[in-house]
Every structure is written in structure tokens, then in C-alpha cells.
Design an enzyme around this catalytic site. Sequence first.
Site, PDB file in Angstrom:
ATOM      1  CE1 TYR A 148      -1.565   8.928  -0.763  1.00 29.96           C
ATOM      2  CE2 TYR A 148       0.581   8.809   0.306  1.00 29.96           C
ATOM      3  CZ  TYR A 148      -0.778   9.038   0.376  1.00 29.96           C
ATOM      4  OH  TYR A 148      -1.363   9.362   1.568  1.00 29.96           O
TER       5      TYR A 148
ATOM      6  CE  LYS B 112      -2.369  12.318  -0.037  1.00 29.09           C
ATOM      7  NZ  LYS B 112      -3.705  12.923   0.175  1.00 29.09           N
TER       8      LYS B 112
HETATM    9  P1  NAI Z   1      -9.536   6.243   4.181  1.00 34.93           P
HETATM   10  O1  NAI Z   1      -9.426   5.261   3.075  1.00 34.93           O
HETATM   11  O2  NAI Z   1     -10.246   5.819   5.410  1.00 34.93           O
HETATM   12  O3  NAI Z   1     -10.209   7.593   3.683  1.00 34.93           O
HETATM   13  C1  NAI Z   1     -10.214   8.046   2.370  1.00 34.93           C
HETATM   14  C2  NAI Z   1     -11.638   8.224   1.934  1.00 34.93           C
HETATM   15  O4  NAI Z   1     -11.667   8.840   0.632  1.00 34.93           O
HETATM   16  C3  NAI Z   1     -12.390   6.892   1.806  1.00 34.93           C
HETATM   17  O5  NAI Z   1     -13.544   6.921   2.620  1.00 34.93           O
HETATM   18  C4  NAI Z   1     -12.729   6.802   0.331  1.00 34.93           C
HETATM   19  O6  NAI Z   1     -13.958   6.161   0.061  1.00 34.93           O
HETATM   20  C5  NAI Z   1     -12.723   8.259  -0.092  1.00 34.93           C
HETATM   21  N1  NAI Z   1     -12.478   8.441  -1.526  1.00 34.93           N
HETATM   22  C6  NAI Z   1     -11.550   7.800  -2.285  1.00 34.93           C
HETATM   23  N2  NAI Z   1     -11.610   8.231  -3.548  1.00 34.93           N
HETATM   24  C7  NAI Z   1     -12.574   9.177  -3.598  1.00 34.93           C
HETATM   25  C8  NAI Z   1     -13.087   9.989  -4.634  1.00 34.93           C
HETATM   26  N3  NAI Z   1     -12.615   9.902  -5.880  1.00 34.93           N
HETATM   27  N4  NAI Z   1     -14.060  10.875  -4.342  1.00 34.93           N
HETATM   28  C9  NAI Z   1     -14.556  10.952  -3.074  1.00 34.93           C
HETATM   29  N5  NAI Z   1     -14.119  10.186  -2.064  1.00 34.93           N
HETATM   30  C10 NAI Z   1     -13.134   9.306  -2.313  1.00 34.93           C
HETATM   31  O7  NAI Z   1      -8.054   6.671   4.547  1.00 34.93           O
HETATM   32  P2  NAI Z   1      -7.446   7.856   5.465  1.00 34.93           P
HETATM   33  O8  NAI Z   1      -6.178   7.355   5.980  1.00 34.93           O
HETATM   34  O9  NAI Z   1      -8.452   8.384   6.401  1.00 34.93           O
HETATM   35  O10 NAI Z   1      -7.081   8.943   4.354  1.00 34.93           O
HETATM   36  C11 NAI Z   1      -7.523  10.281   4.357  1.00 34.93           C
HETATM   37  C12 NAI Z   1      -6.499  11.129   3.620  1.00 34.93           C
HETATM   38  O11 NAI Z   1      -5.303  11.224   4.397  1.00 34.93           O
HETATM   39  C13 NAI Z   1      -6.087  10.571   2.269  1.00 34.93           C
HETATM   40  O12 NAI Z   1      -5.937  11.638   1.356  1.00 34.93           O
HETATM   41  C14 NAI Z   1      -4.744   9.940   2.549  1.00 34.93           C
HETATM   42  O13 NAI Z   1      -3.935   9.864   1.401  1.00 34.93           O
HETATM   43  C15 NAI Z   1      -4.200  10.921   3.575  1.00 34.93           C
HETATM   44  N6  NAI Z   1      -3.115  10.401   4.391  1.00 34.93           N
HETATM   45  C16 NAI Z   1      -3.368   9.469   5.333  1.00 34.93           C
HETATM   46  C17 NAI Z   1      -2.330   9.005   6.118  1.00 34.93           C
HETATM   47  C18 NAI Z   1      -2.573   8.061   7.215  1.00 34.93           C
HETATM   48  O14 NAI Z   1      -1.607   7.770   7.962  1.00 34.93           O
HETATM   49  N7  NAI Z   1      -3.791   7.547   7.404  1.00 34.93           N
HETATM   50  C19 NAI Z   1      -0.935   9.417   5.882  1.00 34.93           C
HETATM   51  C20 NAI Z   1      -0.801  10.456   4.922  1.00 34.93           C
HETATM   52  C21 NAI Z   1      -1.854  10.914   4.198  1.00 34.93           C
END
Ligand code: NAI
Length: 301
Positions: free
Chosen positions: A166, A170
Site C-alpha cells: 500500500y 500510495k
Molecule cells: P472505501 O473502501 O470506503 O472506499 C474505496 C472505494 O474504492 C470503495 O467504494 C471501493 O469499492 C472502490 N474501489 C476499490 N477498487 C476499485 C477499482 N479497482 N475501481 C474502482 N473503484 C474501486 O475506503 P476510503 O477510506 O473511503 O478510501 C478512499 C481512499 O482514501 C482510498 O484510496 C484509501 O486508500 C485512501 N485513504 C483512506 C484513509 C482513511 O483513513 N480512510 C487513509 C489514507 C488513505
Amino acid sequence: MTDIVYGGKVAIVTGAGGGLGRCHALTLAERGARVVVNDLGGNADGSGSGSSMADQVVKEIIAAGGEAVANYDSVSTSDGGEAIVQSAIDAFGGVDIVINNAGILRDKSFAKIEPADFDILIDVHLRGAFHVSQPAFKVMKANGFGRFVHTTSAAGLFGNFGQGNYAAAKTGLVGLSNVIAIEGAKANITSNVIAPIAKSRLTEDLLGPIADALQPELVTPLVAYLVSPDCQLTHEIFSVGGGRIARVFLGLTPGWFAGKGNQYTPEDVQANIEQIRDTADFVIPGSVMEETMALMQVLNG
Ligand code: NAI
């Protein structure tokens, strides 16, 4: 201060079926953007797929009087990226804003990461941003306007146990964003990176009791500002969560200089390591050119 509105600008938000992406999509639509709600609709580890997550968010946007279409392609392939941008063109005639947000996790300590766990993380986070951003960039360049926000993580910028795959993916996004910022500048294309902290299905088990103070709604206003039409800010990284926003940067220290043409030894490094590492008076180079200029100045006295 003027209200931030998008006046029909077309935004793609990847991974917008839940968590942070959903919140970004709702806010942009509420303020007048026409939104492509992309989501593969699978599980947090990248397995599975489905249309209901994206559909649900589109429903919410339309119910609130906004404009949105759903897209279910995976960002992780070149065809998927092209199709996501094409759905913006088909539905709304172009693309002005891209928020690369889709993400998954497959945490394992470094010694245990299987090549497949590494590849899929690079495919979704890093290649995913490339696959969506490149076709969008071409449209934006032709139109003389574009806004990118990419989603990195403190796990990559600063390190975290069990997240080698990851973190690598990132942090790659920071390099990609820096170059998009430089190459897009002449065409009024900006590119910035956020490192969010928020409660979502990826993090609620990890965050513990503090999770409720870290709602995604406390991340989105920064994103909404960065992609707004009048915001010229570019080439930067922000840590954002729980209502606090802070800049993250890569700085260059003044360092230690052996003297022009002087061969130095490993012992010289040992003797001067504290000066080499001293962060007082750092600068933040805006490009490799600026870093090279800083070296030239030292060489030229
Ligand atoms: P989340 O799991 O709710 O959102 C991620 C979304 O991406 C999901 O709805 C999923 O279905 C979609 N997804 C996954 N693979 C995909 C693909 N190949 N094509 C299209 N859509 C796809 O999680 P969250 O936390 O909202 O994450 C959003 C972003 O923020 C991610 O990139 C995550 O790595 C990043 N992030 C989040 C943090 C946090 O504290 N929540 C911390 C650091 C980074």
C-alpha cells in the site's frame, strides 16, 4: 470570500460508491458539478464487483437535485480508465476534474507480501490513477482547464507496519502528481495530493474509539477547494482529517559541502552527518531543475 461552486464542470470521482469518494461526489454535485460516480463495487481487499454502490450514490445525488451518472469499471486497467473518462464525455461532454480515490487494502508484513498482493495494490492505486488521469489530461489540455486530486496515505509518506504494498503504491502517486502539476501548468491544470484520515470500511476497525471524530465530511472540504475553478494551488500535499488540515512537503536541507572538486571520504560523511541531516533552513524545490539550481549555487560559491 466567494462561494465555491462548479458551474456545470464535469467531475470524475473514482471509488465514489462509499467512504470518502461518496462524500466528495455528493459535495461537488451539491455545488453544481456534474459527476461520474465510479465504483467497482467490490470488497475492501479488491475481490468482487457490483453496481449497487455507485447506483446508490447517483440516486442520492439526483434526489438532492444534482446531476450524476454511475460507472462500474475498474480503475486498474487501461481499458477501465478509458471507459471511465468516456462515460464523462458521453454523459456530460468532457471532463474537468478528476479525484483519484479508489482504493483497497491487503495488509501483510513485508516478509509475507505475495507478489499478487503487491501487484493488485499497485494496479488499483498507482496504475489506477495513471489509467484514469492520462485520458482525462488529454481532454483537459485541449480545453485549457483541469483539476486533479490524488489520494495518498500517511502510511506511504511516513511508513506503517504491515503496509509495504500500500505504501509503495500510495507514494508513487506523489511522483505522478508532481509531474502532472509541472506538465499541466501551462494549460491551467493543477494537481495536488491528499493524505486523509477518516472513518470508512477500510479503517473503522483500526481507528478505535476516535473513529467517530474522523468522519469523511471533515476531509471533503479541502478536496472541494483544491478542485474548484479559481484555485490555482498546485504541486502540493496535504494531511487532512478530523477537521485539521496541514501541509506535507519534501524539503532539501542546506547540507554539507566538501568544497568544489574535493574528493571526500566516508569518514568525512561520518564527521558531518549531523550537518547533512540538519533541517534548519530547508528549501522546497518545485522541480528537479530547482534542486539542480540549488546545487549549482553551492558549486559556484
Ligand atoms: P472505501 O473502501 O470506503 O472506499 C474505496 C472505494 O474504492 C470503495 O467504494 C471501493 O469499492 C472502490 N474501489 C476499490 N477498487 C476499485 C477499482 N479497482 N475501481 C474502482 N473503484 C474501486 O475506503 P476510503 O477510506 O473511503 O478510501 C478512499 C481512499 O482514501 C482510498 O484510496 C484509501 O486508500 C485512501 N485513504 C483512506 C484513509 C482513511 O483513513 N480512510 C487513509 C489514507 C488513505
